[in-house]
Design a protein around this motif. Structure first.
Motif, short mmCIF file in Angstrom:
data_model
loop_
_atom_site.label_atom_id
_atom_site.label_comp_id
_atom_site.label_asym_id
_atom_site.label_seq_id
_atom_site.Cartn_x
_atom_site.Cartn_y
_atom_site.Cartn_z
N LEU A 103 0.82 -1.21 0.00
CA LEU A 103 0.00 0.00 0.00
C LEU A 103 0.86 1.27 0.00
O LEU A 103 0.52 2.26 -0.65
CB LEU A 103 -0.91 -0.01 1.23
N PHE A 104 2.00 1.22 0.70
CA PHE A 104 2.84 2.41 0.81
C PHE A 104 3.52 2.78 -0.51
O PHE A 104 3.44 3.93 -0.94
CB PHE A 104 3.87 2.22 1.93
N PRO A 105 4.21 1.83 -1.20
CA PRO A 105 4.75 2.21 -2.52
C PRO A 105 3.66 2.58 -3.52
O PRO A 105 3.86 3.45 -4.38
CB PRO A 105 5.53 0.97 -2.96
N PHE A 106 2.49 1.95 -3.40
CA PHE A 106 1.39 2.32 -4.30
C PHE A 106 0.94 3.75 -4.03
O PHE A 106 0.64 4.51 -4.97
CB PHE A 106 0.22 1.36 -4.11
N MET A 107 0.93 4.15 -2.77
CA MET A 107 0.55 5.51 -2.41
C MET A 107 1.55 6.51 -2.99
O MET A 107 1.17 7.54 -3.56
CB MET A 107 0.48 5.63 -0.88
N TYR A 108 2.85 6.17 -2.89
CA TYR A 108 3.88 7.05 -3.47
C TYR A 108 3.76 7.09 -4.99
O TYR A 108 3.90 8.15 -5.61
CB TYR A 108 5.27 6.55 -3.07
N TRP A 109 3.49 5.93 -5.59
CA TRP A 109 3.34 5.88 -7.05
C TRP A 109 2.14 6.71 -7.49
O TRP A 109 2.22 7.42 -8.51
CB TRP A 109 3.18 4.43 -7.51
N SER A 110 1.04 6.62 -6.78
CA SER A 110 -0.16 7.37 -7.14
C SER A 110 0.11 8.87 -7.07
O SER A 110 -0.31 9.63 -7.94
CB SER A 110 -1.32 7.00 -6.21
N TYR A 111 0.81 9.29 -6.01
CA TYR A 111 1.14 10.71 -5.88
C TYR A 111 2.06 11.15 -7.03
O TYR A 111 1.87 12.21 -7.63
CB TYR A 111 1.82 10.97 -4.54
N GLY A 112 3.08 10.31 -7.35
CA GLY A 112 3.98 10.63 -8.44
C GLY A 112 3.28 10.69 -9.78
O GLY A 112 3.57 11.56 -10.61
N HIS A 113 2.33 9.78 -9.98
CA HIS A 113 1.57 9.78 -11.24
C HIS A 113 0.76 11.06 -11.38
O HIS A 113 0.67 11.63 -12.47
CB HIS A 113 0.65 8.56 -11.28
N HIS A 114 0.20 11.51 -10.26
CA HIS A 114 -0.60 12.74 -10.29
C HIS A 114 0.27 13.97 -10.52
O HIS A 114 -0.13 14.91 -11.21
CB HIS A 114 -1.36 12.88 -8.97
N GLN A 115 1.49 13.94 -9.96
CA GLN A 115 2.40 15.09 -10.06
C GLN A 115 3.41 14.94 -11.20
O GLN A 115 4.31 15.78 -11.33
CB GLN A 115 3.16 15.27 -8.73
N ARG A 116 3.24 13.88 -12.00
CA ARG A 116 4.16 13.60 -13.11
C ARG A 116 5.60 13.41 -12.62
O ARG A 116 6.56 13.98 -13.15
CB ARG A 116 4.10 14.72 -14.17
N LEU A 117 5.74 12.61 -11.59
CA LEU A 117 7.04 12.28 -11.02
C LEU A 117 7.24 10.77 -11.06
O LEU A 117 6.26 10.02 -11.04
CB LEU A 117 7.15 12.76 -9.57
N SER A 118 8.48 10.34 -11.10
CA SER A 118 8.75 8.91 -10.99
C SER A 118 8.62 8.49 -9.54
O SER A 118 8.66 9.31 -8.61
CB SER A 118 10.15 8.58 -11.50
N LEU A 119 8.49 7.18 -9.32
CA LEU A 119 8.35 6.67 -7.96
C LEU A 119 9.54 7.07 -7.09
O LEU A 119 9.38 7.38 -5.90
CB LEU A 119 8.22 5.14 -8.00
N PHE A 120 10.74 7.08 -7.65
CA PHE A 120 11.94 7.37 -6.87
C PHE A 120 12.11 8.86 -6.59
O PHE A 120 12.88 9.25 -5.71
CB PHE A 120 13.17 6.83 -7.61
N GLN A 121 11.41 9.70 -7.32
CA GLN A 121 11.48 11.14 -7.07
C GLN A 121 10.54 11.59 -5.96
O GLN A 121 10.78 12.62 -5.32
CB GLN A 121 11.13 11.91 -8.35
N VAL A 122 9.50 10.82 -5.73
CA VAL A 122 8.47 11.24 -4.78
C VAL A 122 9.02 11.49 -3.37
O VAL A 122 8.70 12.52 -2.76
CB VAL A 122 7.32 10.21 -4.74
N PRO A 123 9.84 10.59 -2.77
CA PRO A 123 10.31 10.85 -1.40
C PRO A 123 11.06 12.17 -1.25
O PRO A 123 11.08 12.74 -0.15
CB PRO A 123 11.25 9.66 -1.13
#
Length: 226
Positions: A164-184
């Motif tokens: 759930l946690f990486p999915f949450m980061y991925w969802s935020y990155g998808h919305h902000q046009r960021l990669s998963l590794f950029q979100v943190p």
């Protein structure tokens, strides 16, 4: 066992009736649906407190969470059975009062709508009563059903509490046009710290589940010749 079952059968419905009666007297302006809804929350909260307290007692008493056993873990399962039965009826009762206050549908129509809207929750209760409780009480650790249940537990725990946690980061990155590794690096530090604090015990508990699951599939070593 039977005494625990009897106490649960009296406690949960009794608390529901008592809280509903008190709310009707203390809040006469509230509808019956309002009182029933609040009463179900009171009973659910009481069950949550009791379950949490039981868990704390069991954890403090057991040195090894994988192999140790505690009598309260077995007894609370019997105490939980009446709650599952009560909670299913309470959900229907809330739906019945809500619908009757709105358009006075026929009882059978209300029941069908209740089954349709709450199919997942009802399935959850039925599975606990018909599958998990027998598996817990009958000590059928060697059976295929017990092993399948263990695999399902691992899968759902991994999906709902860890991935759930990486999915949450991925969802935020998808919305902000960021990669998963950029979100943190793009969210506040306290958000990362809070998520780390939440996921750490989940990973620990998951490792314990994996160890216990591995024990289920271990073949007993062949006895040595004397």
């Amino acid at each position: 066992m039977l005494l625990t079952l009897a106490w649960g059968s009296l406690f949960f419905p009794g608390l529901f009736v008592l809280s509903t009666w008190w709310l009707r007297r203390a809040r006469p302006a509230w509808t019956y649906h309002d009182c029933v809804m609040i009463s179900t929350r009171v009973v659910s909260s009481a069950q949550a407190v009791l379950a949490t307290g039981s868990g704390i007692v069991i954890i403090r008493a057991c040195r090894n969470v994988v192999t140790d056993r505690h009598w309260l873990a077995r007894e609370y399962v019997w105490f939980l059975i009446p709650y599952m039965v009560y909670d299913t009826y309470a959900m229907y009762l809330c739906e019945w009062y809500r619908t009757r206050e709105q358009d006075r549908r026929h009882t059978l129509t209300i029941f069908r709508n209740f089954l349709s809207k709450n199919r997942l929750m009802i399935t959850h209760h039925v599975v606990i009563l018909l599958v998990l409780v027998p598996v817990t009480q009958l000590k059928q650790q060697h059976t295929l059903l017990y092993k399948v249940n263990g695999i399902l537990t691992l899968t759902t725990f991994l999906s709902c509490r860890i991935l759930l946690f990486p999915f949450m980061y991925w969802s935020y990155g998808h919305h902000q046009r960021l990669s998963l590794f950029q979100v943190p690096f793009r969210i506040p530090l306290h958000c990362n710290m809070a998520n780390a604090f939440l996921i750490a015990p989940q990973i620990y508990w998951f490792s314990l589940l994996c160890k216990k699951a591995a024990r289920l599939f271990d073949t007993p070593p062949a006895g040595k010749d004397g």
